[in-house]
Design an enzyme around this catalytic site. Structure first.
Site, PDB file in Angstrom:
ATOM      1  N   GLY A 198       2.803  -4.939  -8.470  1.00  0.00           N
ATOM      2  CA  GLY A 198       1.606  -5.607  -7.972  1.00  0.00           C
ATOM      3  C   GLY A 198       2.010  -6.903  -7.321  1.00  0.00           C
ATOM      4  CB  CYS A 217       8.006  -4.427  -9.706  1.00  0.00           C
ATOM      5  SG  CYS A 217       8.186  -5.860  -8.638  1.00  0.00           S
ATOM      6  CE1 TYR A 218       1.573  -9.532 -12.080  1.00  0.00           C
ATOM      7  CE2 TYR A 218       0.624  -7.490 -12.922  1.00  0.00           C
ATOM      8  CZ  TYR A 218       0.579  -8.869 -12.772  1.00  0.00           C
ATOM      9  OH  TYR A 218      -0.469  -9.565 -13.316  1.00  0.00           O
ATOM     10  CG  HIS A 251       9.715  -0.960  -6.551  1.00  0.00           C
ATOM     11  ND1 HIS A 251       8.396  -0.812  -6.919  1.00  0.00           N
ATOM     12  CD2 HIS A 251       9.885  -2.279  -6.287  1.00  0.00           C
ATOM     13  CE1 HIS A 251       7.787  -1.981  -6.871  1.00  0.00           C
ATOM     14  NE2 HIS A 251       8.667  -2.894  -6.492  1.00  0.00           N
ATOM     15  CD  GLU A 263       8.066   2.713  -7.365  1.00  0.00           C
ATOM     16  OE1 GLU A 263       8.967   2.629  -8.219  1.00  0.00           O
ATOM     17  OE2 GLU A 263       7.333   1.758  -7.051  1.00  0.00           O
ATOM     18  CB  SER A 300     -15.252  20.029   8.291  1.00  0.00           C
ATOM     19  OG  SER A 300     -13.949  20.010   7.737  1.00  0.00           O
ATOM     20  N   GLY A 301     -13.910  23.097   8.431  1.00  0.00           N
ATOM     21  CA  GLY A 301     -12.778  23.797   9.026  1.00  0.00           C
ATOM     22  C   GLY A 301     -11.489  23.021   8.820  1.00  0.00           C
ATOM     23  CG  ASP A 309      -8.926  17.617   2.488  1.00  0.00           C
ATOM     24  OD1 ASP A 309      -7.796  18.127   2.440  1.00  0.00           O
ATOM     25  OD2 ASP A 309      -9.115  16.418   2.754  1.00  0.00           O
ATOM     26  CB  SER A 311     -10.453  25.272   4.599  1.00  0.00           C
ATOM     27  OG  SER A 311     -11.004  25.043   5.864  1.00  0.00           O
ATOM     28  CE  LYS A 354      -4.815  16.997   4.201  1.00  0.00           C
ATOM     29  NZ  LYS A 354      -6.213  16.625   4.460  1.00  0.00           N
TER      30      LYS A 354
END
Ligand code: XMP
Length: 508
Positions: free
Chosen positions: A54, A81-82, A167, A169, A221-222, A225, A227, A365
């Site tokens: 952070g 970190c933070y 970090h 990650e 919407s096609g 997400d 779909s 996603k």
């Protein structure tokens, strides 16, 4: 299911931490530090907690903090970190501002610790800090150092509390993944049982129990997400699901048919395709101002849904394709947020429904795409590049007419075909824009006066910033040749070489 809590203190890599955990097939949940208490953490049975980084300093008034009780729950904690500084501070240590910060790749020297199993004594880690733990809390020891930071990592192994100043990650930390694996599997003893098959099975069972026999409505919407949400919900409740797909006449070539063929014919879903081209074009006639175009389209969507809503009557559930990044961005883990996508954002107010269901709200996603493929959606649809809700309207500069939309659709399809044929890894987004400039050309022996078409392709991680893609000249050449010879009315093609910022991805 074993779950890691990512307790969010406002770091820029919070989502990445959750991704890293989930890549190891362990479920991770990001929750903002002020949305959960130590008692709730205990009650929910998390197997481990990661405190994120952070931008603050722990001793600053108003900086994010947490009850020290979290360190006595018997649940392993990894502070990053933070997060490390906060953990040390809560445990009675001291944090200070260093004379010099550490930014970028730094060599760390790691000692013996379960966190560092399989990590060499010296390796590269990614640092970004000025504050550091100047006195470790009682019961803690230093397990890694750098030239400038005497406390690059600390641990109370007995209590399973670990802190790293760097970090793990980010990929720049050479053994970061190994450290996270050690934390998740060795220290927290998580089982790797989070995968998309189990997600589908659990979701289908859950939504079948909840929604079967009731009326479920989904605005399709096609896009990827909505779909995938439709396919998942359809597997759960079959004919109880009705999907409404509004074709506003500003879709890409073949898009409306792909959606209809997939959902209506392949899946056998109740799909209502509302052919609304004429009414959208009528509303847009004469409008040139970009924001006005967007507004008109957004409002017209709502009108179309109002009409559908009247025909459908009361529905029990409104299903939305909200995904995890939407939830985090809009509410930092707040359960009540709704995706504010322009063509569904207004729906809750015009559809008579009892409850919103969001079957993908826990997924990233790439997980959504995997679920889509596993449910049998065509790869073309699952790997579809983003497409703005207002569609081609924001890619036709100036007034929108059917003639212009048809020209753009043809040219855009050619560009997409050429990219698909030549590039194994296509740009993140690529499309054509019909400018409102005309230029003089020569075709055969005759003078022509046609539109200038712009091609745009961008490389980006998050669409917040983007670079223009250096696509091979041959691809541009083939697209340009084909467009000027196959699409009557376009006699000049240019390539957009502007990054975002200062430009945006779309032209309007
Ligand atoms: P910009 O043009 O803002 O685009 O750099 C960033 C990303 O957002 C998409 N975009 C939209 N998506 N409704 C949407 O659903 C919109 O009004 C809209 N405008 C831009 C754009 O295609 C790109 O992926």
């Amino acid at each position: 299911m074993d779950t890691i809590l990512v307790l969010d203190f406002g770091g820029q890599y919070d989502m990445l931490i959750a991704r890293r955990v989930r890549e190891k097939h362990v479920y991770a949940e990001v929750v903002n530090y002020d949305k959960i208490t130590a008692a709730e953490i205990k009650a929910r049975g998390y197997k481990g907690i990661i405190f994120t980084g952070g931008p603050n300093s722990v001793y600053e008034a108003g900086s994010p903090t947490f009850s020290a009780d979290v360190l006595s729950l018997g649940i392993p904690v990894l502070g990053i970190c933070y997060g490390m500084q906060l953990m040390s501070y809560l445990a009675g240590g001291t944090v200070e501002n260093a004379a010099e910060g550490e930014y970028g790749k730094v060599e760390i020297t790691a000692g013996a610790s379960p966190l560092f199993n399989g990590v060499p004594a010296k390796s590269i880690a990614w640092m970004s800090h000025r504050d550091f733990v100047s006195r470790v809390p009682e019961g803690f020891k230093v397990i890694a150092t750098t030239d400038k930071c005497p406390t690059a990592a600390v641990a109370s192994e007995e209590k399973k509390l670990y802190g790293v100043q760097f970090h793990p990650e980010v990929t720049h930390t050479a053994f970061g993944n190994k450290m996270l694996e050690n934390f998740i599997f060795e220290i927290c003893a998580c089982k790797a049982d989070w995968n998309m098959e189990s997600f589908i099975d659990e979701s289908v069972a859950k939504y079948r129990a909840k929604c079967a026999g009731k009326k479920v409505l989904l605005a399709l919407s096609g896009g990827v997400d909505s779909s995938v949400a439709a396919a998942l919900m359809h597997r759960a409740v079959g004919d109880d699901l009705t999907c409404v797909f509004v074709d506003h006449g500003l879709l890409r070539k073949g898009e409306g048919d792909l959606v209809e063929n997939t959902f209506k014919h392949k899946f056998g879903m109740n799909l209502i395709r509302v052919d609304a081209e004429e009414r959208f074009l009528k509303k847009l006639a004469g409008v040139t101002e970009p924001e006005k175009k967007r507004k008109i389209i957004g409002e017209e969507f709502i009108r179309v849904f109002e009409e559908q809503g009247r025909i459908l009557g009361k529905v029990n559930y409104l299903c939305q394709g909200t995904i995890y990044p939407d939830v985090i961005e809009s509410g930092k883990g707040d359960a009540s947020t709704i995706k504010s996508h322009h063509n569904v954002g207004g729906l809750p107010s015009v559809i008579d429904f009892e409850e919103i269901v969001e079957p993908l709200r826990d997924l990233f996603k790439d997980e959504v795409r995997e679920v889509g493929l596993k449910l049998g959606l065509p790869p073309d649809l699952v790997w579809r590049q983003p497409f703005p809700g207002p569609g081609l309207a924001v890619r036709i500069i100036g007034e929108i007419t059917k003639e212009k939309a048809d020209l753009l659709r043809e040219a855009d399809a050619i560009f997409r075909e050429e990219i698909a044929a030549a590039m194994k890894t296509p740009p993140n987004q690529y499309f054509a824009v019909l400018t409102d400039t005309r230029s003089v050309g020569v075709m055969g022996d005759a003078r022509s006066y046609g539109y200038v078409l712009a091609l745009r392709a961008v490389t980006t991680d998050d669409f917040m910033t983007a670079d223009w893609t250096r696509i091979p000249f041959e691809v541009i050449e083939r697209a340009s040749n084909r467009i000027t010879s196959e699409v009557r009315g376009i006699n000049r093609v240019v390539y957009d070489v502007t990054s975002k910022p200062p430009a945006t991805v779309e032209w309007e």
